[in-house]
Design a protein around this motif. Sequence first.
Motif, mmCIF file in Angstrom:
data_model
loop_
_atom_site.group_PDB
_atom_site.id
_atom_site.type_symbol
_atom_site.label_atom_id
_atom_site.label_comp_id
_atom_site.label_asym_id
_atom_site.label_seq_id
_atom_site.Cartn_x
_atom_site.Cartn_y
_atom_site.Cartn_z
ATOM 1 N N GLY A 96 9.565 64.345 23.326
ATOM 2 C CA GLY A 96 10.455 64.364 24.479
ATOM 3 C C GLY A 96 11.280 63.091 24.599
ATOM 4 O O GLY A 96 11.100 62.126 23.852
ATOM 5 N N ALA A 97 12.156 63.094 25.562
ATOM 6 C CA ALA A 97 13.098 61.988 25.759
ATOM 7 C C ALA A 97 12.498 60.807 26.513
ATOM 8 O O ALA A 97 13.090 59.731 26.532
ATOM 9 N N GLY A 98 11.372 60.997 27.175
ATOM 10 C CA GLY A 98 10.740 59.903 27.906
ATOM 11 C C GLY A 98 11.641 59.358 28.995
ATOM 12 O O GLY A 98 12.115 60.098 29.859
ATOM 13 N N GLU A 99 11.911 58.071 28.953
ATOM 14 C CA GLU A 99 12.728 57.414 29.980
ATOM 15 C C GLU A 99 14.185 57.874 29.965
ATOM 16 O O GLU A 99 14.916 57.636 30.913
ATOM 17 N N ARG A 100 14.613 58.535 28.910
ATOM 18 C CA ARG A 100 15.988 59.049 28.815
ATOM 19 C C ARG A 100 16.088 60.506 29.259
ATOM 20 O O ARG A 100 17.066 61.192 28.995
ATOM 21 N N THR A 101 15.074 61.000 29.956
ATOM 22 C CA THR A 101 15.004 62.414 30.335
ATOM 23 C C THR A 101 16.214 62.878 31.125
ATOM 24 O O THR A 101 16.778 63.943 30.841
ATOM 25 N N ILE A 102 16.634 62.121 32.118
ATOM 26 C CA ILE A 102 17.756 62.551 32.958
ATOM 27 C C ILE A 102 19.005 62.730 32.108
ATOM 28 O O ILE A 102 19.670 63.777 32.173
ATOM 29 N N GLU A 103 19.312 61.741 31.289
ATOM 30 C CA GLU A 103 20.512 61.807 30.442
ATOM 31 C C GLU A 103 20.425 62.962 29.441
ATOM 32 O O GLU A 103 21.402 63.692 29.244
#
Length: 174
Positions: A96-103
């Motif tokens: 997954g994108a982790g801390e970049r999830t929103i973007e």
Amino acid sequence: MFELITGGSGSGKSAYAENRVLSVGAGRRIYIATMLPYGEDGRQRVERHRKLREKKQFETIECYTNLKSLSLPSDGIVLLECMSNLVANEVFELDGAGERTIEEAMRGIEALRRQARHLFVVTNEVFSDGVAYDAETMRYLSFLGAVNQKMAEQADVVTEVVYGIPVSVRQAGD
């Protein structure tokens, strides 16, 4: 056209969304399923839902992370079910994108909007229960809340389903 459909758990938002897809007329109906099936119960649930959608002539694409990588037909009527699962997968899964999830979630929505004739996205209402959760769950909820707000800003239509009743939050042209 992009419609965001939200509501609480068991509100009827999924049935409403499927009916909205059916209401826009002919075209390839594409259902993007985002729930990772855990265990035998999860697999059986996914299979049962897939069979129900076949009767409505949905083609199912399973996408748990990296939504922007999907390639869809331009005449498609797309239902993404649901953003809540996709965000959870982006936050908690190894790929997954982790801390970049929103973007990453928003890049995925942008990619779907470019490809689909109609896009319907189902998501869960969050933060209205007044419950304080552990830090990891709050992180997930804050990401989902941010994605929901960004989608609502972009959507042509926003509908909240309450007890099976669709309540218009924004109509096309508002």
